[in-house]
Scaffold this active site. Structure first.
Site, PDB file in Angstrom:
ATOM      1  N   HIS A  87      -2.349  -2.455  -9.545  1.00  0.00           N
ATOM      2  CA  HIS A  87      -3.316  -1.777  -8.672  1.00  0.00           C
ATOM      3  C   HIS A  87      -4.595  -2.604  -8.633  1.00  0.00           C
ATOM      4  O   HIS A  87      -4.989  -3.199  -9.628  1.00  0.00           O
ATOM      5  CB  HIS A  87      -3.628  -0.370  -9.212  1.00  0.00           C
ATOM      6  CG  HIS A  87      -4.227   0.533  -8.193  1.00  0.00           C
ATOM      7  ND1 HIS A  87      -5.562   0.515  -7.895  1.00  0.00           N
ATOM      8  CD2 HIS A  87      -3.656   1.444  -7.373  1.00  0.00           C
ATOM      9  CE1 HIS A  87      -5.810   1.403  -6.959  1.00  0.00           C
ATOM     10  NE2 HIS A  87      -4.677   1.983  -6.606  1.00  0.00           N
ATOM     11  N   HIS A  92       0.857  -1.199   0.000  1.00  0.00           N
ATOM     12  CA  HIS A  92       0.000   0.000   0.000  1.00  0.00           C
ATOM     13  C   HIS A  92       0.890   1.244   0.000  1.00  0.00           C
ATOM     14  O   HIS A  92       1.681   1.421  -0.905  1.00  0.00           O
ATOM     15  CB  HIS A  92      -0.944  -0.087   1.209  1.00  0.00           C
ATOM     16  CG  HIS A  92      -2.039   0.941   1.273  1.00  0.00           C
ATOM     17  ND1 HIS A  92      -2.406   1.743   0.244  1.00  0.00           N
ATOM     18  CD2 HIS A  92      -2.872   1.271   2.307  1.00  0.00           C
ATOM     19  CE1 HIS A  92      -3.403   2.539   0.606  1.00  0.00           C
ATOM     20  NE2 HIS A  92      -3.705   2.283   1.861  1.00  0.00           N
ATOM     21  N   ASP A 146       2.847   5.392  -6.765  1.00  0.00           N
ATOM     22  CA  ASP A 146       4.114   5.277  -6.025  1.00  0.00           C
ATOM     23  C   ASP A 146       5.331   5.160  -6.925  1.00  0.00           C
ATOM     24  O   ASP A 146       6.463   5.245  -6.444  1.00  0.00           O
ATOM     25  CB  ASP A 146       4.047   4.048  -5.102  1.00  0.00           C
ATOM     26  CG  ASP A 146       3.006   4.244  -4.011  1.00  0.00           C
ATOM     27  OD1 ASP A 146       2.087   3.421  -3.907  1.00  0.00           O
ATOM     28  OD2 ASP A 146       3.101   5.265  -3.305  1.00  0.00           O
TER      29      ASP A 146
HETATM   30  C1  SDX Z   1      -1.378   2.102  -3.356  1.00  0.00           C
HETATM   31  O1  SDX Z   1      -6.182   0.870  -3.152  1.00  0.00           O
HETATM   32  C2  SDX Z   1      -5.662   1.964  -3.435  1.00  0.00           C
HETATM   33  O2  SDX Z   1      -6.314   2.846  -3.968  1.00  0.00           O
HETATM   34  C3  SDX Z   1      -4.167   2.144  -3.048  1.00  0.00           C
HETATM   35  C4  SDX Z   1      -3.508   3.433  -3.467  1.00  0.00           C
HETATM   36  C5  SDX Z   1      -4.094   4.622  -2.742  1.00  0.00           C
HETATM   37  O3  SDX Z   1      -3.938   5.762  -3.256  1.00  0.00           O
HETATM   38  O4  SDX Z   1      -4.601   4.441  -1.592  1.00  0.00           O
HETATM   39  O5  SDX Z   1      -3.628   3.613  -4.863  1.00  0.00           O
HETATM   40  C6  SDX Z   1      -2.015   3.423  -3.100  1.00  0.00           C
HETATM   41  O6  SDX Z   1      -1.345   1.289  -2.469  1.00  0.00           O
HETATM   42  C7  SDX Z   1      -0.856   1.794  -4.728  1.00  0.00           C
HETATM   43  C8  SDX Z   1      -0.285   0.337  -4.859  1.00  0.00           C
HETATM   44  C9  SDX Z   1       1.125   0.341  -4.290  1.00  0.00           C
HETATM   45  N1  SDX Z   1       1.663  -1.008  -4.198  1.00  0.00           N
HETATM   46  C10 SDX Z   1       2.622  -1.470  -5.035  1.00  0.00           C
HETATM   47  O7  SDX Z   1       3.089  -0.823  -5.972  1.00  0.00           O
HETATM   48  C11 SDX Z   1       3.135  -2.870  -4.686  1.00  0.00           C
HETATM   49  C12 SDX Z   1       3.239  -3.717  -5.971  1.00  0.00           C
HETATM   50  N2  SDX Z   1       1.890  -3.996  -6.463  1.00  0.00           N
HETATM   51  C13 SDX Z   1       1.288  -5.274  -6.064  1.00  0.00           C
HETATM   52  O8  SDX Z   1       1.633  -5.694  -4.770  1.00  0.00           O
HETATM   53  C14 SDX Z   1      -0.195  -5.349  -6.419  1.00  0.00           C
HETATM   54  O9  SDX Z   1      -0.316  -4.933  -7.722  1.00  0.00           O
HETATM   55  C15 SDX Z   1      -1.210  -4.611  -5.560  1.00  0.00           C
HETATM   56  C16 SDX Z   1      -1.077  -4.920  -4.123  1.00  0.00           C
HETATM   57  C17 SDX Z   1      -1.075  -3.129  -5.761  1.00  0.00           C
HETATM   58  C18 SDX Z   1      -2.605  -5.031  -6.047  1.00  0.00           C
HETATM   59  O10 SDX Z   1      -2.752  -6.358  -5.655  1.00  0.00           O
HETATM   60  P1  SDX Z   1      -4.069  -7.194  -6.076  1.00  0.00           P
HETATM   61  O11 SDX Z   1      -5.146  -6.314  -6.587  1.00  0.00           O
HETATM   62  O12 SDX Z   1      -4.390  -8.118  -4.944  1.00  0.00           O
HETATM   63  O13 SDX Z   1      -3.595  -7.964  -7.341  1.00  0.00           O
HETATM   64  P2  SDX Z   1      -3.017  -9.413  -7.300  1.00  0.00           P
HETATM   65  O14 SDX Z   1      -1.947  -9.512  -6.284  1.00  0.00           O
HETATM   66  O15 SDX Z   1      -4.169 -10.366  -7.219  1.00  0.00           O
HETATM   67  O16 SDX Z   1      -2.313  -9.497  -8.748  1.00  0.00           O
HETATM   68  C19 SDX Z   1      -3.008  -9.972  -9.881  1.00  0.00           C
HETATM   69  C20 SDX Z   1      -1.929 -10.705 -10.690  1.00  0.00           C
HETATM   70  C21 SDX Z   1      -1.188 -11.766  -9.875  1.00  0.00           C
HETATM   71  O17 SDX Z   1      -0.753 -12.768 -10.778  1.00  0.00           O
HETATM   72  P3  SDX Z   1      -1.677 -14.124 -10.896  1.00  0.00           P
HETATM   73  O18 SDX Z   1      -1.811 -14.686  -9.477  1.00  0.00           O
HETATM   74  O19 SDX Z   1      -2.995 -13.660 -11.492  1.00  0.00           O
HETATM   75  O20 SDX Z   1      -0.869 -15.021 -11.828  1.00  0.00           O
HETATM   76  O21 SDX Z   1      -0.935  -9.750 -11.104  1.00  0.00           O
HETATM   77  C22 SDX Z   1       0.314 -10.094 -10.515  1.00  0.00           C
HETATM   78  C23 SDX Z   1       0.034 -11.044  -9.376  1.00  0.00           C
HETATM   79  O22 SDX Z   1       1.125 -11.924  -9.163  1.00  0.00           O
HETATM   80  N3  SDX Z   1       0.917  -8.825 -10.025  1.00  0.00           N
HETATM   81  C24 SDX Z   1       2.193  -8.496 -10.134  1.00  0.00           C
HETATM   82  C25 SDX Z   1       2.292  -7.202  -9.579  1.00  0.00           C
HETATM   83  N4  SDX Z   1       1.093  -6.802  -9.148  1.00  0.00           N
HETATM   84  C26 SDX Z   1       0.235  -7.813  -9.428  1.00  0.00           C
HETATM   85  N5  SDX Z   1       3.267  -9.161 -10.630  1.00  0.00           N
HETATM   86  C27 SDX Z   1       4.449  -8.507 -10.570  1.00  0.00           C
HETATM   87  N6  SDX Z   1       4.633  -7.251 -10.068  1.00  0.00           N
HETATM   88  C28 SDX Z   1       3.581  -6.579  -9.560  1.00  0.00           C
HETATM   89  N7  SDX Z   1       3.755  -5.362  -9.059  1.00  0.00           N
END
Ligand code: SDX
Length: 425
Positions: free
Chosen positions: A307, A266, A365
């Site tokens: 996201h 997050h 971010d």
């Molecule tokens: C913020 O909610 C908000 O609005 C948050 C925010 C705000 O202003 O409050 O926007 C701020 O928190 C932005 C996000 C910051 N976090 C990151 O940058 C961390 C990296 N991102 C991931 O951890 C992830 O994308 C999340 C946590 C942001 C979202 O996670 P989800 O929605 O639970 O998605 P998921 O984990 O289910 O991913 C879907 C697929 C998965 O692959 P499969 O299981 O389908 O094969 O996409 C892949 C994931 O492995 N994936 C990634 C990835 N993000 C998702 N693979 C590699 N790198 C990534 N960053």
């Protein structure tokens, strides 16, 4: 109420259960599932990807189109034409202020810039080098001890005073956390300076000396606060709403939001992005990190990418990227190696089928850390700055919830543990 309601068979009677569909102004309508338990079932939605926890009028995101509206105004227009405190007024009141309303609002905020001595003592009690988020979480929770007057959450007037106090004090407390983190004395607030200027002066100024804050950096700082102001029902805002639904002290609720924001999935991602770029170190290593991000066996994620809601560019990331170029050019850092790695990483990821298929784009971010580092802010402070900007969003949702009838939040569960059994004789 929409005509297209849903019907489900009930476990207890032959009559079907009607599940009303409630119309939203824009975006998805919602199905009111309050009667679902009559089917003998609960709903399960891990991570709340498809569940509305509340009604709100504050912010709207269209993840597929990369749209972010605050009270209907696109974030790009607010970033270009507004400023952080005007956006705070908009988020709280629902309309942009007239010039006199804006003047009064700024005055109301300014008069709450003071920090009492007990907070200074509390901060000085932290060991040198303590993470600033640990300090911020503590001192904001401690405000529930210091400010125990006018905290009647049923009074709109008291809630507004709480809003003024928090918006005014957050940047001051954030700067004080930074100064203690780097072992420097606190710098007093300077009432001649505006919100972002005073923050930067308290971060980087010299105690007892006149302030000299770059207008370019102050504008960039104000924009960073604005872009982080609110984002619908994200994890930390949902935490604040859930805490607030118990009637808890508002400062304790905001401290719970700070705690939730800290996680690297997050708000902690901005610090993690910079650490990742530094670990990559050179453009020639990017491919190996992309491979790791795609490897299911590797827990590494490309920080700043992906996201829950945006399946397109995060509009804040686009604005942040432009500001990044401006700030680095102003500082003569346009050849900053981290920025070059970030831009190359973004290019490669956006062309890679894995990221395209999973609709993974840069989020807020991805570039924010590069700007903050260029301004001279240490990575440990990045999430503190995110929290400083997001406080207005948290408290706007808290205020919105308390302004109309609400219930204590209490989710159910999908129980897969033991059935009833007796203690061994
Ligand atoms: C913020 O909610 C908000 O609005 C948050 C925010 C705000 O202003 O409050 O926007 C701020 O928190 C932005 C996000 C910051 N976090 C990151 O940058 C961390 C990296 N991102 C991931 O951890 C992830 O994308 C999340 C946590 C942001 C979202 O996670 P989800 O929605 O639970 O998605 P998921 O984990 O289910 O991913 C879907 C697929 C998965 O692959 P499969 O299981 O389908 O094969 O996409 C892949 C994931 O492995 N994936 C990634 C990835 N993000 C998702 N693979 C590699 N790198 C990534 N960053």
């Amino acid at each position: 109420m929409s005509s297209k309601n849903f019907y489900l068979s009930s476990k207890h009677s032959d009559d079907a259960i009607e599940l009303p569909v409630l119309n939203s102004t824009i975006g998805h309508n919602v199905i009111d599932i309050a009667k679902i338990p009559q089917t003998g079932c609960f709903t399960l939605d891990l991570g709340f990807g498809a569940t509305a926890a509340c009604e709100s009028k504050i912010t709207f995101i269209d993840g597929n189109k990369g749209v972010l509206l605050h009270r209907g105004y696109p974030i790009e227009e607010l970033a270009e034409k507004s400023d952080f405190l005007e956006t705070c007024f908009l988020l709280i009141n629902g309309e942009l202020p007239t010039s006199s309303e804006k003047e009064n609002f700024l005055r109301s905020i300014q008069k709450h810039r003071n920090i009492d001595g007990s907070t200074e003592q509390l901060l000085k009690g932290f060991p040198r080098g303590s993470h600033p988020m640990a300090m911020l979480c503590t001192v904001v929770a401690a405000m529930s001890a210091t400010y125990n007057s006018n905290t009647d959450i049923t009074s709109a007037e008291d809630r507004m005073l709480t809003i003024y106090r928090l918006v005014a004090k957050m940047p001051i407390l954030a700067a004080m956390c930074h100064r203690h983190f780097i072992g420097q004395p606190f710098v007093a607030t300077d009432d001649r300076l505006d919100y972002a200027e005073n923050f930067l002066n308290m971060m980087f100024g010299t105690a007892g000396k006149e302030s000299t804050v770059s207008p370019v950096l102050a504008k960039a700082m104000d924009l960073i606060f604005l872009l982080h102001a609110d984002h619908e029902q994200n994890a930390s805002t949902s935490t604040v709403r859930l805490s607030g639904s118990t009637g808890a002290n508002p400062y304790a609720c905001i401290a719970s939001g700070i705690a939730a924001l800290w996680g690297p999935a997050h708000g902690g991602a901005n610090q993690a992005v910079l650490e990742m770029l530094e670990e990559i170190g050179d453009e020639k290593h990017i491919e190996s990190f992309i491979l790791r991000a795609k490897d299911k066996e590797d827990s590494f994620r490309l920080m700043g990418f992906g996201h829950r809601v945006y399946k397109n560019f995060d509009p804040r990331a686009r604005v942040m990227k432009v500001s990044c170029d401006e700030v680095l050019a102003e500082l003569g850092l346009e050849n900053d190696p981290l920025l070059k790695i970030a831009k190359r990483l973004e290019q490669i990821a956006l062309d890679d089928p894995y990221f395209v298929e999973k609709q993974l784009y840069p989020n807020v971010d991805f570039y924010s850390g590069i700007i903050m580092k260029a301004i001279g802010i240490s990575p440990e402070m990045f999430t503190v700055i995110f929290a400083t900007g997001r406080t207005i969003g948290w408290i706007a949702h808290w205020n919105e919830m308390l302004s109309s009838p609400y219930r204590i939040g209490r989710p159910r569960q999908h129980y897969t543990g033991y059935g009833k059994r007796s203690y061994p004789a």
